[in-house]
Motif scaffolding. Structure first.
Motif, mmCIF file in Angstrom:
data_model
loop_
_atom_site.group_PDB
_atom_site.id
_atom_site.type_symbol
_atom_site.label_atom_id
_atom_site.label_comp_id
_atom_site.label_asym_id
_atom_site.label_seq_id
_atom_site.Cartn_x
_atom_site.Cartn_y
_atom_site.Cartn_z
ATOM 1 N N VAL A 271 5.216 -11.114 3.750
ATOM 2 C CA VAL A 271 4.411 -10.105 3.072
ATOM 3 C C VAL A 271 5.032 -8.727 3.276
ATOM 4 C CG1 VAL A 271 2.309 -11.469 3.379
ATOM 5 C CG2 VAL A 271 2.894 -9.697 5.053
ATOM 6 N N VAL A 272 4.494 -7.774 2.509
ATOM 7 C CA VAL A 272 5.009 -6.411 2.530
ATOM 8 C C VAL A 272 3.983 -5.459 3.119
ATOM 9 C CG1 VAL A 272 5.764 -4.462 1.095
ATOM 10 C CG2 VAL A 272 6.552 -6.782 0.581
ATOM 11 N N SER B 212 -1.068 -2.150 -6.241
ATOM 12 C CA SER B 212 -0.775 -2.787 -7.527
ATOM 13 C C SER B 212 0.587 -3.473 -7.518
ATOM 14 C CB SER B 212 -0.820 -1.747 -8.653
ATOM 15 O OG SER B 212 0.251 -0.821 -8.543
ATOM 16 N N GLU B 213 1.500 -2.996 -6.661
ATOM 17 C CA GLU B 213 2.836 -3.569 -6.591
ATOM 18 C C GLU B 213 2.924 -4.765 -5.642
ATOM 19 O OE1 GLU B 213 5.404 0.463 -7.654
ATOM 20 O OE2 GLU B 213 5.235 -0.202 -5.561
ATOM 21 N N GLY B 214 1.838 -5.036 -4.913
ATOM 22 C CA GLY B 214 1.805 -6.249 -4.116
ATOM 23 C C GLY B 214 1.800 -6.087 -2.614
ATOM 24 N N ALA B 215 1.542 -4.878 -2.107
ATOM 25 C CA ALA B 215 1.468 -4.691 -0.655
ATOM 26 C C ALA B 215 0.267 -5.433 -0.087
ATOM 27 C CB ALA B 215 1.368 -3.208 -0.305
ATOM 28 N N SER B 216 0.468 -6.138 1.012
ATOM 29 C CA SER B 216 -0.637 -6.796 1.711
ATOM 30 C C SER B 216 -1.233 -5.897 2.778
ATOM 31 C CB SER B 216 -0.143 -8.095 2.370
ATOM 32 O OG SER B 216 0.313 -9.014 1.407
ATOM 33 N N LEU B 217 -0.418 -4.978 3.299
ATOM 34 C CA LEU B 217 -0.827 -4.072 4.376
ATOM 35 C C LEU B 217 -0.328 -2.675 4.067
ATOM 36 C CD1 LEU B 217 0.571 -6.389 7.172
ATOM 37 C CD2 LEU B 217 -1.863 -5.879 6.988
ATOM 38 N N LEU B 218 -1.079 -1.681 4.558
ATOM 39 C CA LEU B 218 -0.617 -0.300 4.513
ATOM 40 C C LEU B 218 -0.607 0.240 5.936
ATOM 41 C CD1 LEU B 218 -2.427 1.294 1.422
ATOM 42 C CD2 LEU B 218 -0.168 0.237 1.545
ATOM 43 N N PRO C 284 -11.497 -1.542 -0.249
ATOM 44 C CA PRO C 284 -12.009 -2.387 0.842
ATOM 45 C C PRO C 284 -11.249 -3.699 1.000
ATOM 46 C CG PRO C 284 -13.519 -2.380 -1.031
ATOM 47 C CD PRO C 284 -12.508 -1.327 -1.306
ATOM 48 N N ASP C 285 -10.446 -4.076 0.002
ATOM 49 C CA ASP C 285 -9.686 -5.325 0.087
ATOM 50 C C ASP C 285 -8.320 -5.129 0.724
ATOM 51 O OD1 ASP C 285 -8.975 -3.752 -2.147
ATOM 52 O OD2 ASP C 285 -8.020 -5.455 -3.121
ATOM 53 N N LEU C 286 -7.932 -3.882 1.008
ATOM 54 C CA LEU C 286 -6.628 -3.610 1.610
ATOM 55 C C LEU C 286 -6.731 -3.617 3.128
ATOM 56 C CD1 LEU C 286 -4.718 -0.774 -0.315
ATOM 57 C CD2 LEU C 286 -3.905 -3.076 0.221
ATOM 58 N N TRP C 287 -5.755 -4.225 3.785
ATOM 59 C CA TRP C 287 -5.704 -4.223 5.234
ATOM 60 C C TRP C 287 -4.898 -3.024 5.716
ATOM 61 C CZ3 TRP C 287 -4.492 -9.969 4.481
ATOM 62 C CH2 TRP C 287 -5.699 -10.706 4.476
ATOM 63 N N LEU C 288 -5.502 -2.237 6.596
ATOM 64 C CA LEU C 288 -4.915 -0.978 7.034
ATOM 65 C C LEU C 288 -4.442 -1.071 8.478
ATOM 66 C CD1 LEU C 288 -7.576 1.465 5.508
ATOM 67 C CD2 LEU C 288 -5.432 0.652 4.471
ATOM 68 N N ASP D 283 9.176 1.256 -0.472
ATOM 69 C CA ASP D 283 9.230 0.826 -1.874
ATOM 70 C C ASP D 283 8.730 -0.613 -1.971
ATOM 71 O OD1 ASP D 283 10.999 3.235 -2.873
ATOM 72 O OD2 ASP D 283 12.005 2.426 -1.089
ATOM 73 N N VAL D 284 7.492 -0.771 -2.369
ATOM 74 C CA VAL D 284 6.832 -2.075 -2.287
ATOM 75 C C VAL D 284 7.336 -3.042 -3.344
ATOM 76 C CG1 VAL D 284 4.612 -3.247 -2.569
ATOM 77 C CG2 VAL D 284 4.769 -1.166 -1.167
ATOM 78 N N ARG D 285 7.419 -2.603 -4.589
ATOM 79 C CA ARG D 285 7.766 -3.533 -5.670
ATOM 80 C C ARG D 285 9.093 -4.226 -5.400
ATOM 81 N NH1 ARG D 285 10.873 -3.059 -10.157
ATOM 82 N NH2 ARG D 285 11.082 -0.817 -9.889
#
Length: 282
Positions: free
Chosen positions: A22-23, A55-61, A96-100, A264-266
């Motif tokens: 994952v990214v 939107s580009e597919g990151a699972s985590l920030l 709320p769906d993004l893991w931080l 650069d996620v994409r």
């Protein structure tokens, strides 16, 4: 070749499956990051950048308020908290769906960040800069990224002398990992620490022997995005280092990386898809 056995992380009751890598997208909440385009200076800018990465597919920030580039200016824990907490809270409300994740080596900031919605702690010091970090992590019950570094961001370039580079790094990580696990911490991610107390040639040597880090039975994070190892080697600027980043990320994926930490996620998501497509069908 040794395989990473643990392929999941428990993110506050939600399972992150790392069977496919994952990214992790980088959000630098400061004006001092080595890559200017990654700097976030307002909540609105953070929301816009997070929306794009999502939107580009990151699972985590990964949100960090303390610049860890070589020679970066030191700031107080209070200033670091003031930078990251409003961003964490705003992103938690908006996505709320993004893991931080919070990028900090300070236990107090880690605790406040988890209270504000972070589900992962990314510590560039691997517990060496705050004696309370490991106890805090174990008490909070969130996964922890243990990165290898010597010294501090201000002094790490002075600590690049190793007897035997990769075995020395493995030994130093193992010491910290044993302390963590003795406290009951089970969800640990290993980061070799590219660019931290390592010269560019040493970084390439670590990447070449990346399979060795699978010995820890823990997921492996690789953070090479636009780092000086790339742009100094190619005699370019960080702004021009995306292609080099993708090349090294691809190598890392073939050697067992589970998480790519990137600006650069994409492009990272595409690299993961293409490398996965080259794998033999079970």
């Amino acid at each position: 070749m040794p395989k990473v056995k643990k392929k999941t992380l428990n993110l506050r009751g939600n399972v992150l499956d790392l069977t496919t890598p994952v990214v992790m997208g980088i959000l630098n909440v400061n004006a001092d990051s080595f890559y200017a385009d990654s700097r976030i200076l307002s909540v609105d800018q953070a929301i816009e950048r997070a929306a794009s990465m999502r939107s580009e597919g990151a699972s985590l920030l990964d949100i960090g308020g303390y610049s860890t580039r070589p020679g970066a200016v030191d700031i107080s824990a209070e200033e670091e908290s003031d930078r990251v907490l409003p961003i964490l809270e705003a992103l938690g409300r908006t996505f709320p769906d993004l893991w931080l994740s919070v990028d900090t080596f300070r236990a107090a900031v880690a605790r406040q960040a988890v209270e504000a919605g972070a589900v992962l702690i990314n510590d560039v010091s691997g517990g060496t800069l705050d004696a309370m970090m490991f106890e805090t992590v174990a008490r909070l019950g969130v996964p922890y990224i243990l990165m290898h570094m010597r010294g501090t961001p201000q002094t790490m370039t002075q600590f690049t002398s190793y007897n035997d580079l990769v075995p020395d790094i493995l030994f130093e990580i193992q010491q910290q990992l044993a302390r963590l696990r003795a406290l009951g911490q089970t969800d640990v991610v290993i980061d070799p620490g590219f660019g931290f107390a390592k010269t560019p040639p040493q970084n390439f040597q670590v990447l070449n022997q990346l399979e060795a880090f699978q010995t820890f039975d823990a997921p492996l994070l690789v953070g090479l995005s636009r780092k000086s190892t790339i742009w100094r080697t190619l005699a370019i600027r960080p702004e021009d280092a995306l292609n080099g980043t993708t090349v090294l990320n691809t190598i890392a994926l073939t050697k067992g990386a589970d998480i790519l930490r990137v600006h650069d996620v994409r492009e990272a998501v595409e690299a993961i898809k293409l490398v996965a497509s080259c794998q033999p069908v079970a």
